[in-house]
Write an enzyme that holds these catalytic residues in place. Structure first.
Site, PDB file in Angstrom:
ATOM      1  CG  LEU A   1      16.164  59.003  43.697  1.00 42.28           C
ATOM      2  CD1 LEU A   1      15.548  58.027  44.704  1.00 42.28           C
ATOM      3  CD2 LEU A   1      17.508  58.482  43.224  1.00 42.28           C
TER       4      LEU A   1
ATOM      5  CG  ASN B   1      10.880  57.691  40.798  1.00 39.15           C
ATOM      6  OD1 ASN B   1      11.653  57.270  41.642  1.00 39.15           O
ATOM      7  ND2 ASN B   1      10.556  58.985  40.724  1.00 39.15           N
TER       8      ASN B   1
ATOM      9  CE1 TYR C   1       8.154  55.363  50.036  1.00 34.99           C
ATOM     10  CE2 TYR C   1       9.537  54.412  51.757  1.00 34.99           C
ATOM     11  CZ  TYR C   1       9.398  54.948  50.491  1.00 34.99           C
ATOM     12  OH  TYR C   1      10.498  55.085  49.672  1.00 34.99           O
TER      13      TYR C   1
ATOM     14  CE  LYS D   1       8.567  53.036  47.394  1.00 37.14           C
ATOM     15  NZ  LYS D   1       8.639  53.270  45.931  1.00 37.14           N
TER      16      LYS D   1
END
Length: 293
Positions: free
Chosen positions: A17, A85, A151, A155
């Protein structure tokens, strides 16, 4: 979207990405600083993106963040856009997750987002003219996900930081948003429901089926780049403090946490009072399992 004259730093942009983001920003006219922990990935990305420069560094600490901003200023004179990112995975269920598993993911995702955004915000405020900070979130941070304590927590924190920084940087005309992407990456290709469909599409060159692109909101990494380019542009001047989902054919605005139901009782709530009055419809949680037609 015309990004000529804009300078963007994209962390974790050696592959996947991040590389798609950097490539799209450059195609729209931006000058780009590519970053990855892997020097070979950085060199390959720089070779593929005309006019870009690269910094091999592990995102997380202050020194790396300042090095990325300094590279933008040295090569192009300023920084206008930051895309945070960079990330890693150390998936394990709670009772098997080690301190090292937890700390490694939080250090890259959460602390790395903080240090890079802080360094970029300092420079953007000094140079004037506003800016764009685009944080990369995840559905796991919005809803939780099995085996991803570290994670999901990182996030979720990133979404909260976007809302906080949108407040703090508004006077400097710096917008801050969290993008929640869903795309066929090395991670999602391992999901049993998706793997055979993605493999067939890659083998045959056929597009992903409608149920995957629309119902699951999953497409290619390139499908995510339109939102990144838009948010980096002058067209997105009034958009800040938002969590925006993108994937396949789906574009979505995520709601912010809010009180859904409220009860009042004069004198407050003892445990027995709560037990007697509890009639709340509970919220759902977890990423829904894919529905394959």
């Amino acid at each position: 979207m015309d990004l000529n004259g804009k300078v963007a730093v994209v962390t974790g942009s050696g592959r996947g990405l991040g590389l798609a983001y950097a490539t799209a920003l450059a195609a729209a006219g931006a000058s780009v600083v590519v970053n990855d922990v892997d020097r070979a990935a950085v060199d390959a990305a720089v070779a593929a993106i005309p006019g870009s420069v690269g910094v091999a560094a592990a995102v997380g600490d202050t020194a790396s963040a300042e090095k990325l901003v300094a590279a933008a200023v040295e090569a192009f004179g300023r920084i206008d856009v930051l895309i945070t990112n960079a990330g890693i995975l150390r998936d394990r269920v709670l009772w098997k997750m080690t301190d090292e598993d937890f700390d490694a993911v939080v250090a890259v995702h959460l602390r790395g987002t903080f240090t890079c955004a802080r360094a970029a915000a300092i420079r953007m405020r000094e140079q004037g003219g506003g800016g764009r900070i685009i944080l990369i979130g995840s559905p796991a941070g919005q809803r939780g996900n099995f085996g991803q304590t570290n994670y999901a927590a990182a996030k979720a924190g990133i979404a909260a930081m976007a809302r906080t920084w949108a407040l703090e940087l508004a006077r400097s005309e710096i917008t801050v948003n969290a993008v929640v992407p869903v795309a066929a990456t090395e991670m999602t290709k391992t999901i049993p429901a998706f793997a055979p469909v993605i493999e067939e599409a890659e083998r045959t060159g056929r597009p992903y089926p409608a149920w995957l692109r629309r119902d699951e909101g999953l497409g290619t990494v390139e499908d995510v780049t339109g939102l990144i380019t838009f948010l980096a542009s002058d067209a997105a001047t009034g958009i800040t403090g938002q969590a925006i989902g993108i994937g396949g054919d789906r574009l979505a605005l995520w709601s912010h946490p809010a009180e859904r139901s409220v009860l009042f009782r004069d004198g407050g709530w003892a445990a027995a009072d709560i037990a007697a009055a509890w009639d709340f419809e509970q919220e759902s949680y977890g990423i829904p399992a894919p529905v394959v037609p």
